[in-house]
Each structure stands twice: as structure tokens, then as C-alpha cells.
Scaffold this active site. Structure first.
Site, PDB file in Angstrom:
ATOM      1  N   LYS A 232     -69.989 -52.506 -38.074  1.00 52.32           N
ATOM      2  CA  LYS A 232     -70.454 -53.707 -38.753  1.00 52.32           C
ATOM      3  C   LYS A 232     -70.348 -53.552 -40.263  1.00 52.32           C
ATOM      4  O   LYS A 232     -70.352 -52.445 -40.803  1.00 52.32           O
ATOM      5  CB  LYS A 232     -71.873 -54.051 -38.302  1.00 52.32           C
ATOM      6  CG  LYS A 232     -71.873 -54.534 -36.853  1.00 52.32           C
ATOM      7  CD  LYS A 232     -73.210 -55.034 -36.377  1.00 52.32           C
ATOM      8  CE  LYS A 232     -73.070 -55.589 -34.943  1.00 52.32           C
ATOM      9  NZ  LYS A 232     -74.357 -56.032 -34.374  1.00 52.32           N
ATOM     10  N   ARG A 270     -74.663 -49.187 -28.803  1.00 51.81           N
ATOM     11  CA  ARG A 270     -73.483 -49.963 -28.403  1.00 51.81           C
ATOM     12  C   ARG A 270     -72.383 -49.688 -29.416  1.00 51.81           C
ATOM     13  O   ARG A 270     -72.538 -49.989 -30.609  1.00 51.81           O
ATOM     14  CB  ARG A 270     -73.830 -51.453 -28.362  1.00 51.81           C
ATOM     15  CG  ARG A 270     -72.694 -52.376 -27.949  1.00 51.81           C
ATOM     16  CD  ARG A 270     -73.163 -53.829 -27.964  1.00 51.81           C
ATOM     17  NE  ARG A 270     -72.143 -54.761 -27.507  1.00 51.81           N
ATOM     18  CZ  ARG A 270     -71.204 -55.285 -28.301  1.00 51.81           C
ATOM     19  NH1 ARG A 270     -71.178 -54.980 -29.604  1.00 51.81           N
ATOM     20  NH2 ARG A 270     -70.309 -56.117 -27.806  1.00 51.81           N
TER      21      ARG A 270
END
Length: 291
Positions: A232, A270
């Protein structure tokens, strides 16, 4: 503090199904984006056969769970119909479940959730926490799937404008608690629920780092916690500047976050690259075991 939180603190966390119990360490969930427009891999796994092959590769690397998604949730992404989404993910889910993989499906659509659980998926990973589809919680309650309930504000088109908090930890915790109470009221059993702080969803870099530094406050809600930091944008601040715009250059930073999240007590991380995070969670387990 709600009556539910007081009760959970007294009783301890309720268990997940046996296939999702921690094997002495934090679990690793590998990502398979069956989309043409993912921020992290640019549609590399969009073809069904390629997606299945990639999922098998992640399992071979040690992934405990494979998370299959058919709709991009990056900021600004346009929605797809449930029919489009299901056409992308269902063949992948059917094949992986038949081969014995533990499959999660990343979806905000109740129709998709029902179809994939019938096909063998064990987990519904809903980034909207039930806000995108009013039928989602009832569907999860009916199917009995493990339900990842993520913190969410707005849609991919609007969420960046909603990244406004006075106290991000307190507000995310309160909003997750409210969504959990609403899910339980809809018939979802508490033992089905995993919580996710929703890093990058209506949050800027400071919000994301602050939440990661205070995972203990979210764990006090009494449910297992999934952390999804992989590749991210907020990680670009800790990679060399010349690589800041390259999602794949954030994999080492992702593994570092995996280790820290595991040490803080996360149930699962994740990630897009499984092997480095497998090492990271094992290091965290070894470190914790010698304290």
C-alpha cells in the site's frame, strides 16, 4: 464499552474453525487479484488459468489462506457488477477448493458471497464491513462463513475525502465495534467474525501507521485481527525515494509490517508475496517464544 465487549473480555475470544486456528504463529493470507486494474499487479493474474497457477504458487510457498478478488478496491476504482465479479472468481474458487486450499473471497456483494461459499470458500472478506450491500450480513449468517469485517468509510471513489479523524484509533475502534454489533444483530455469530482496521481505506499514511502502532486497542474488541498493509502507498515513505511509486518495491517493507503485526498479536496478514511474510511471522513467533 458495550456489553458485548465486557462479555468478551470476561469469556475470552471464541475460536475460529479448526482450519483457521493459528498454528503457533500468525497466518499468512496470499492475494490473487483476478482483475484487470489492481494497483499492485496491473492485471497480471486476470486470466483464469494464470490466476489458478498463481494461487497454487502461493500455496506452495506456504500460504495458509488464498484470498481471491474480482473487483479492484483501490482509490478511484470503478465498481463491477456482481455478475462480472462472479464470472472472474468462481472458476478460481472452485478449482482451489477442490484441491484442498483454504479459500477466502474478497467481495462486498452478498450474491457473490453466497455463490463462492457454496463453491467451497471458507471466508468472505468484505472490505465494506457490510455497508456496501445490506444483504451481506444476513447472507454470512445463513452460510456460516468466516466473515472478515473491515473498517470502511465511503466507496473507492470517495474514501480519500473521508480520511478525517480527531483520534483515528478510537474512532476506528468505535466504528468497528458498531459494525460488529450490527452484524451480530443480523444473526452473524460472533465466532464467525474477524476484524480488519482497513489500512488505506479512508486513511492517510499517518492514520495507517498510528493504527499499526496501536493494534492492541483493536484486539481489545475480542475478535481476531487481519492486517492488510501489503504494497500500500503509505509504505512508499520507507522505501528509497527512486522506488516510491513502484508497488513491488514495497514487499520488504510489507514483510517488516508482517513481523510487527504478528508480534502485536494479529491473527493473519494479507500479502501479495507470501515467502517473505512467512519468514516474518515465524521470526515473530520465535521472538515471542523466547521472551
Amino acid at each position: 464499552m458495550s456489553e458485548r465487549v465486557v462479555r468478551r473480555a470476561a469469556m475470552g475470544p471464541e475460536p475460529l474453525p479448526e482450519a483457521l486456528r493459528e498454528p503457533g504463529r500468525t497466518l499468512v493470507m496470499g492475494v490473487v487479484n483476478v482483475t484487470p486494474d489492481s494497483f499492485s499487479d496491473g492485471g497480471q493474474w486476470f486470466d483464469t488459468d494464470v490466476a489458478i497457477a498463481h494461487a497454487r504458487h502461493l500455496v506452495a510457498q506456504g500460504a495458509d489462506i488464498v484470498d481471491v478478488g474480482g473487483e479492484s478496491t483501490r482509490p478511484g476504482a470503478a465498481p463491477v457488477t456482481p455478475e462480472q465479479e462472479l464470472a472472474r472468481v468462481l472458476p478460481v474458487v472452485e478449482t482451489l477448493a477442490r484441491e484442498g486450499a483454504v479459500v477466502s473471497v474478497d467481495t462486498v456483494n452478498a450474491a457473490t458471497a453466497e455463490a463462492v461459499t457454496e463453491a467451497g470458500a471458507l471466508i468472505v472478506n468484505d472490505v465494506s464491513g457490510g455497508l456496501a450491500d445490506p444483504q451481506m450480513t444476513a447472507t454470512v449468517a445463513r452460510t456460516g462463513a468466516v466473515y472478515v469485517l473491515q473498517h470502511w468509510r465511503g466507496t473507492p471513489e470517495t474514501m480519500n475525502s473521508l480520511a478525517v479523524y480527531d483520534d483515528v484509533v478510537a474512532e476506528v475502534r468505535a466504528e468497528l465495534s458498531q459494525r460488529l454489533d450490527e452484524a451480530l444483530a443480523a444473526g452473524v455469530r460472533e465466532e464467525q467474525v474477524v476484524l480488519d482496521p482497513g489500512l488505506g481505506f479512508a486513511k492517510d499514511a499517518t492514520h495507517n501507521w498510528t493504527l499499526l502502532a496501536h493494534l492492541d486497542a483493536l484486539l481489545e474488541l475480542g475478535r481476531p485481527l487481519l492486517v492488510g498493509a501489503s504494497r500500500k502507498r503509505f509504505l512508499s515513505g520507507v522505501v528509497p525515494p527512486r522506488l516510491a511509486d513502484e508497488p513491488l518495491a514495497r514487499d520488504a517493507a510489507t514483510a517488516a509490517v508482517s513481523a510487527l503485526s504478528a508480534a502485536a498479536g494479529a491473527w493473519a496478514v494479507r500479502v501479495h508475496e507470501v515467502a517473505p511474510s512467512m519468514d516474518a511471522v515465524r521470526v515473530a513467533a520465535a521472538w515471542q517464544g523466547h521472551r
